[in-house]
Scaffold this motif. Structure first.
Motif, mmCIF file in Angstrom:
data_model
loop_
_atom_site.group_PDB
_atom_site.id
_atom_site.type_symbol
_atom_site.label_atom_id
_atom_site.label_comp_id
_atom_site.label_asym_id
_atom_site.label_seq_id
_atom_site.Cartn_x
_atom_site.Cartn_y
_atom_site.Cartn_z
ATOM 1 N N LEU A 246 0.530 -1.216 -0.037
ATOM 2 C CA LEU A 246 -0.120 0.069 0.185
ATOM 3 C C LEU A 246 0.491 1.549 -0.248
ATOM 4 N N ILE A 247 1.666 1.435 0.989
ATOM 5 C CA ILE A 247 2.586 1.804 0.890
ATOM 6 C C ILE A 247 3.222 2.370 -1.042
ATOM 7 N N GLU A 248 4.208 1.175 -1.614
ATOM 8 C CA GLU A 248 4.285 1.588 -2.716
ATOM 9 C C GLU A 248 3.305 2.348 -3.937
ATOM 10 N N LEU A 249 2.049 1.262 -3.750
ATOM 11 C CA LEU A 249 0.653 2.027 -4.206
ATOM 12 C C LEU A 249 0.428 3.770 -4.254
ATOM 13 N N SER A 250 0.644 4.574 -3.001
ATOM 14 C CA SER A 250 0.320 5.194 -3.070
ATOM 15 C C SER A 250 1.062 6.237 -3.801
ATOM 16 N N ASN A 251 2.454 5.784 -3.894
ATOM 17 C CA ASN A 251 2.770 6.973 -5.035
ATOM 18 C C ASN A 251 3.851 7.826 -4.335
ATOM 19 N N ASN A 252 3.365 7.934 -2.977
ATOM 20 C CA ASN A 252 3.971 9.173 -2.598
ATOM 21 C C ASN A 252 5.574 8.763 -1.151
ATOM 22 N N GLU A 253 6.139 9.963 -1.199
ATOM 23 C CA GLU A 253 7.563 10.038 -1.314
ATOM 24 C C GLU A 253 7.421 10.522 0.382
ATOM 25 N N ASN A 254 6.843 10.460 1.049
ATOM 26 C CA ASN A 254 6.186 10.158 2.197
ATOM 27 C C ASN A 254 5.549 8.694 3.161
ATOM 28 N N SER A 255 5.563 8.767 2.168
ATOM 29 C CA SER A 255 4.658 7.089 2.318
ATOM 30 C C SER A 255 5.695 6.404 3.482
ATOM 31 N N GLY A 256 5.879 5.782 4.233
ATOM 32 C CA GLY A 256 6.558 4.431 5.272
ATOM 33 C C GLY A 256 6.272 4.524 6.108
#
Length: 326
Positions: free
Chosen positions: A141-151
């Protein structure tokens, strides 16, 4: 074999029952352990015509047996957490794409497009071991969010606090998904007033804190994060699907997952809506293992098919679940 598109496009109770009975027959014929269990209960495969007539495999079998309905090679093995020396559950996965389809479709059904969120994960006890199905899902889900702030965050609470405050203040939709004890640790470090963040607890003190009832827990978390409700995820190593609560501890399942509540004194009898009993789960995404699981959780189901999780059986309270434990 039942095609996965049939499982993930169910749109009515009648269709669910039809596919579920097909899955039951398939697993009876292809899962050695499940067939043995059904035969011990003197189940006549041809006479099973409703969901309530299907035998549910006690969840402990995932600790003592290889529960498989497929001869394909194992791609992933998900394991449950446990203290040192404890026997843990193993869920052997021969087609990981079924798990991916299940949680991606369910997330979309309950929360919309994952790309609309920044996903912050506080799951230290899961990150510190191998084989967690929750970490597999959240990583994706972190990868699919395509958001550099996810982690992911481990014990770096200061970094997480500043990131959470910054994103929430900027109006970003944030999903903070955390194991219960770590969320409590976080709000003891800092009190929040979040406006754009969903806080989702995945349950479990993992031996780090005293267990407390859900109402009390959610009240503490609501006050600590400054939010009006706490979301929850109901999943486990032995399932490839999750139910979600968008608040108040009332869970909804995706269309390929169904809950029945068994009598705590008689494992093959069901209780009326609103009565407490053992949670049985039908998870059609488990097509290659076993889709019919008698869990050790206690709960209540309501007439609109939502349900509540109230706690766990003490091992001494399990009735009708000691067949074939050898």
């Amino acid at each position: 074999m039942i095609p996965s598109q049939d499982i993930f496009t169910i749109s009515s109770a009648k269709q669910f029952e039809k596919i579920t009975l097909k899955v039951f027959r398939y697993q009876y014929e292809n899962n050695v352990i499940y067939k043995e269990f059904c035969d011990l209960l003197k189940t006549d495969k041809g006479a099973v015509k409703s969901l309530e007539q299907i035998p549910f495999l006690p969840i402990q079998f995932f600790k003592s047996h290889e529960v498989l309905s497929s001869v394909e090679p194992v791609q992933e093995t998900f394991t449950s957490s446990g203290t040192t020396g404890m026997i843990t559950s193993k869920h052997l996965i021969t087609d990981i794409s079924l798990y991916e389809q299940s949680y991606r479709n369910a997330f979309s059904e309950f929360y919309g497009n994952i790309e609309d969120y920044t996903v912050l994960a506080l799951l230290p006890s899961y990150l510190e071991r191998n084989g967690s199905s929750l970490i597999y899902m959240v990583q994706d889900l972190i990868e699919l969010s395509n958001n550099e702030n996810s982690g992911f965050y481990l014990h770096n609470y200061d970094e997480l606090i500043s990131k959470l405050l910054e994103l929430d203040a900027a109006g970003q939709n944030v999903l903070l998904i955390g194991v219960t004890y770590a969320l409590l640790d976080l709000i003891e470090t800092k009190k929040f007033q979040l406006k754009n963040t969903i806080v989702m607890e995945t349950g479990g003190m993992k031996g780090k804190r005293k267990e407390i009832i859900r109402e009390e827990l959610h009240q503490i978390l609501c006050e600590g994060f400054g939010v009006s409700s706490i979301h929850s995820e109901y999943g486990m190593t032995e399932l490839l699907s999750q139910a979600y609560s968008l608040g108040n501890g009332i869970f909804e399942s995706p269309s390929w997952m169904h809950i029945l509540i068994r009598d705590p004194e008689d494992a093959i009898t069901y209780v009326d809506p609103g009565k407490t009993g053992g949670i049985n789960v039908i998870d059609l995404a488990n097509i290659n293992s076993c889709s019919f699981i008698a869990t050790q959780d206690l709960g209540k189901k309501y007439p609109n098919n939502t349900f509540e999780v109230l706690g766990r059986f003490d091992n001494s309270d399990i009735r009708g679940c000691n067949l074939m434990v050898y």
